[in-house]
Design a protein around this motif. Structure first.
Motif, PDB file in Angstrom:
ATOM      1  N   UNK A 284       0.840  -1.211   0.000  1.00 27.79           N
ATOM      2  CA  UNK A 284       0.000   0.000   0.000  1.00 27.79           C
ATOM      3  C   UNK A 284       0.863   1.245   0.000  1.00 27.79           C
ATOM      4  N   UNK A 285       1.944   1.217   0.805  1.00 29.81           N
ATOM      5  CA  UNK A 285       2.812   2.400   0.881  1.00 29.81           C
ATOM      6  C   UNK A 285       3.471   2.665  -0.482  1.00 29.81           C
ATOM      7  N   UNK A 286       3.703   1.628  -1.250  1.00 30.54           N
ATOM      8  CA  UNK A 286       4.265   1.819  -2.596  1.00 30.54           C
ATOM      9  C   UNK A 286       3.215   2.374  -3.567  1.00 30.54           C
ATOM     10  N   UNK A 287       1.952   2.346  -3.148  1.00 26.26           N
ATOM     11  CA  UNK A 287       0.884   2.787  -4.041  1.00 26.26           C
ATOM     12  C   UNK A 287       0.516   1.718  -5.057  1.00 26.26           C
ATOM     13  N   UNK A 288       0.849   0.470  -4.756  1.00 22.99           N
ATOM     14  CA  UNK A 288       0.547  -0.619  -5.693  1.00 22.99           C
ATOM     15  C   UNK A 288      -0.632  -1.452  -5.180  1.00 22.99           C
ATOM     16  N   UNK A 289      -1.158  -2.282  -6.075  1.00 25.41           N
ATOM     17  CA  UNK A 289      -2.308  -3.102  -5.704  1.00 25.41           C
ATOM     18  C   UNK A 289      -2.039  -4.575  -5.894  1.00 25.41           C
ATOM     19  N   UNK A 306       0.413  -6.165  -8.629  1.00 23.78           N
ATOM     20  CA  UNK A 306       0.249  -5.592  -9.968  1.00 23.78           C
ATOM     21  C   UNK A 306       1.197  -4.406 -10.142  1.00 23.78           C
ATOM     22  N   UNK A 307       1.814  -4.315 -11.316  1.00 24.47           N
ATOM     23  CA  UNK A 307       2.655  -3.153 -11.616  1.00 24.47           C
ATOM     24  C   UNK A 307       1.893  -2.278 -12.612  1.00 24.47           C
ATOM     25  N   UNK A 308       2.291  -0.992 -12.745  1.00 24.98           N
ATOM     26  CA  UNK A 308       1.528  -0.075 -13.613  1.00 24.98           C
ATOM     27  C   UNK A 308       1.469  -0.552 -15.068  1.00 24.98           C
ATOM     28  N   UNK A 309       0.396  -0.215 -15.752  1.00 23.12           N
ATOM     29  CA  UNK A 309       0.202  -0.474 -17.185  1.00 23.12           C
ATOM     30  C   UNK A 309       1.491  -0.154 -17.943  1.00 23.12           C
ATOM     31  N   UNK A 310       1.890  -1.011 -18.828  1.00 20.55           N
ATOM     32  CA  UNK A 310       3.050  -0.721 -19.680  1.00 20.55           C
ATOM     33  C   UNK A 310       4.386  -1.116 -19.064  1.00 20.55           C
ATOM     34  N   UNK A 311       4.365  -1.482 -17.785  1.00 20.17           N
ATOM     35  CA  UNK A 311       5.598  -1.898 -17.113  1.00 20.17           C
ATOM     36  C   UNK A 311       5.623  -3.428 -17.067  1.00 20.17           C
ATOM     37  N   UNK A 312       6.764  -4.014 -17.421  1.00 22.60           N
ATOM     38  CA  UNK A 312       6.843  -5.480 -17.390  1.00 22.60           C
ATOM     39  C   UNK A 312       7.287  -5.963 -16.000  1.00 22.60           C
ATOM     40  N   UNK A 338       2.353  -8.947 -15.719  1.00 20.80           N
ATOM     41  CA  UNK A 338       1.464  -7.966 -15.068  1.00 20.80           C
ATOM     42  C   UNK A 338       1.656  -7.931 -13.560  1.00 20.80           C
ATOM     43  N   UNK A 339       2.125  -9.052 -13.003  1.00 22.03           N
ATOM     44  CA  UNK A 339       2.366  -9.098 -11.559  1.00 22.03           C
ATOM     45  C   UNK A 339       3.745  -9.690 -11.291  1.00 22.03           C
ATOM     46  N   UNK A 340       4.288  -9.340 -10.137  1.00 19.67           N
ATOM     47  CA  UNK A 340       5.399 -10.130  -9.599  1.00 19.67           C
ATOM     48  C   UNK A 340       4.940 -10.614  -8.224  1.00 19.67           C
ATOM     49  N   UNK A 341       5.545 -11.708  -7.775  1.00 17.59           N
ATOM     50  CA  UNK A 341       5.054 -12.321  -6.540  1.00 17.59           C
ATOM     51  C   UNK A 341       6.118 -12.328  -5.454  1.00 17.59           C
ATOM     52  N   UNK A 360      13.016  -5.470  -3.039  1.00 16.14           N
ATOM     53  CA  UNK A 360      11.985  -5.178  -4.049  1.00 16.14           C
ATOM     54  C   UNK A 360      11.942  -3.678  -4.318  1.00 16.14           C
ATOM     55  N   UNK A 361      12.056  -2.901  -3.254  1.00 15.15           N
ATOM     56  CA  UNK A 361      12.056  -1.436  -3.394  1.00 15.15           C
ATOM     57  C   UNK A 361      13.223  -0.954  -4.253  1.00 15.15           C
ATOM     58  N   UNK A 362      14.416  -1.460  -3.962  1.00 11.93           N
ATOM     59  CA  UNK A 362      15.586  -1.055  -4.750  1.00 11.93           C
ATOM     60  C   UNK A 362      15.366  -1.374  -6.228  1.00 11.93           C
ATOM     61  N   UNK A 363      14.842  -2.550  -6.499  1.00 12.58           N
ATOM     62  CA  UNK A 363      14.624  -2.958  -7.895  1.00 12.58           C
ATOM     63  C   UNK A 363      13.643  -2.028  -8.584  1.00 12.58           C
ATOM     64  N   UNK A 364      12.554  -1.719  -7.902  1.00  9.68           N
ATOM     65  CA  UNK A 364      11.525  -0.888  -8.533  1.00  9.68           C
ATOM     66  C   UNK A 364      12.068   0.519  -8.801  1.00  9.68           C
ATOM     67  N   UNK A 365      12.872   1.036  -7.866  1.00  8.33           N
ATOM     68  CA  UNK A 365      13.477   2.364  -8.080  1.00  8.33           C
ATOM     69  C   UNK A 365      14.502   2.295  -9.226  1.00  8.33           C
ATOM     70  N   UNK A 366      15.339   1.254  -9.219  1.00 12.29           N
ATOM     71  CA  UNK A 366      16.327   1.071 -10.289  1.00 12.29           C
ATOM     72  C   UNK A 366      15.645   1.077 -11.660  1.00 12.29           C
ATOM     73  N   UNK A 367      14.455   0.476 -11.717  1.00  9.92           N
ATOM     74  CA  UNK A 367      13.774   0.317 -13.007  1.00  9.92           C
ATOM     75  C   UNK A 367      12.870   1.509 -13.327  1.00  9.92           C
TER      76      UNK A 367
END
Ligand SMILES: *Cc1c(COP(=O)(O)O)cnc(C)c1O
Length: 396
Positions: A284-289, A306-312, A338-341, A360-367
């Protein structure tokens, strides 16, 4: 991949060192009372974990998939009708197996992210006045979407019309981690494997049969040899298998059961709920669902995010492995990309989980995702800090 890091995949799970050592043992005579001292505590312990007084437990050298096959081939005959919901990759694979065995599957197509629609099951069972449906399949925890289903509601759907169909439950990613009640839910066959809640390597299919399911095996005509429960029972009666048992794995299972029962099943379940809740605070804090659509179906063993539309979403998993040596789970089937687990079951502590969330946070910021470093970790820290673990026995 670094072997120093824990894995955050929904199976195989992290192995406590003591369990690894228990699996590593000298050769013994596998047709002897010595083997019986491993075998019988395993059967008794699994029965307790299933919350059953009377289930007949069978352990095969296989995996969860072999447990599905054991279930079908021992209880059903060619052309029998079964009812199943498809709401993810694992329920899909079990349905596929039924079809390959010549069963007539009535599939209730269910949007991925939703649980089993027990009301639809009830309607179909009510309409089946001639009792053509011989078995009802239910995937308790759909590992592909992080969705749990209400097995008591499926039982109620059967009971509402006194329908005699057998109830088969895939508990591969729930048993020994989430609340599971074989007797209370009137389960006829429960299926699991060694490499999830039991914290062992893959290699065992573990199933529990009700008296009714054992009775059905006397007339079921689907071919079976390796997975025949009658042969297996005959073996057990002589402290043996019908073939060579995986003794080391079973010695590991014996210890795993001792650890789970020593921690206390309720504490094990509460630990999984706590850790999962911290993960959900981070998401939730990441703003993801989550892929799971509502809190009543949130899984306590795996979160599909779920990651945002257009993001793999698979890029996160690849990046985590390549750059940080950490394993997360990819999306499967319909939700691939569409999702990572994040798997959060088995031998896990708050501290291990925080390291996974930080990665996971580092990866999402890196990407390039719009996420603030530390945001999810802080949310989970706050939750763990204010809801401390009741028991730390899992630290082994
Ligand atoms: C892992 C899993 C399976 C398959 O088990 P294998 O041990 O890989 O054969 C089946 N169902 C569910 C729900 C699972 O999570």
């Amino acid at each position: 991949m670094s072997f120093q890091n824990p894995v955050f995949i929904p199976g195989p799970t992290n192995m406590p060192e003591a369990i690894r050592q228990a699996c590593y043992m000298p050769t013994i005579d596998h047709r002897s009372p010595t083997f019986g001292k491993i075998l019988h505590p395993c059967l008794d312990g699994v029965r307790q974990v299933l919350k059953s007084e009377t289930a007949h437990i069978f352990i095969f050298p296989s995996t969860g998939t072999g447990g599905w096959e054991t279930t079908l081939t021992n209880t059903l005959s060619k052309g029998d009708k079964v009812l199943a919901a498809r709401n993810g990759m694992f329920s899909h694979r079990w349905i596929d197996m039924c079809q390959r065995h010549g069963l007539d599957v009535q599939v209730v197509e269910t949007p991925w992210g939703h649980g089993i629609p027990a009301d639809k099951y009830a309607e179909i069972l009510k309409g089946d006045t001639s009792h053509k449906i011989k078995a009802v399949l239910a995937t308790h925890n759909e590992t592909a979407t992080g969705v749990k289903s209400d097995i008591a509601a499926v039982r109620a759907a059967l009971d509402a019309t006194n329908h005699p169909a057998l109830l088969f439950v895939d508990g591969v990613s729930s048993i020994a981690s989430m609340d599971f009640r074989f007797d209370e839910w009137g389960v006829d066959v429960a299926v699991t494997g060694s490499q999830k809640g039991f914290m062992l390597p893959a290699g065992l299919a573990i199933v529990g049969f009700s008296d009714k399911a054992v009775e059905a095996s006397k007339t079921a005509d689907l071919p079976r040899t390796f997975f025949d429960i009658k042969d297996m029972q005959k073996g057990y009666d002589a402290n043996a298998f019908p073939y060579t048992p995986p003794v080391g794995l079973m010695n590991g299972l014996k210890l795993s059961l001792e650890m789970l029962l020593d921690e206390g099943l309720d504490n094990v379940i509460a630990r999984h709920t706590r850790i999962a809740t911290g993960v959900r605070h981070a998401i939730s804090a990441w703003g993801l669902e989550l892929c799971a659509v509502s809190p009543d179906v949130y899984s306590d063993t795996v979160s599909a995010i779920r990651t945002p539309e257009g993001f793999n979403a698979t890029d996160i998993v690849t990046h985590a492995a390549e750059v940080y040596g950490v394993a997360f789970g990819v999306g499967l089937g319909e939700v691939a990309g569409k999702v990572f687990r994040i798997g959060h079951l088995g031998s896990l502590t708050d501290v291990m989980m925080l390291s996974g969330l930080a990665t996971a946070e580092m990866c999402m910021v890196d990407l390039g995702m719009d996420i603030k470093l530390g945001s999810g970790v802080a949310a989970a820290q706050e939750f763990y800090r204010t809801n401390p673990a009741a028991a730390l026995k899992n630290a082994a």
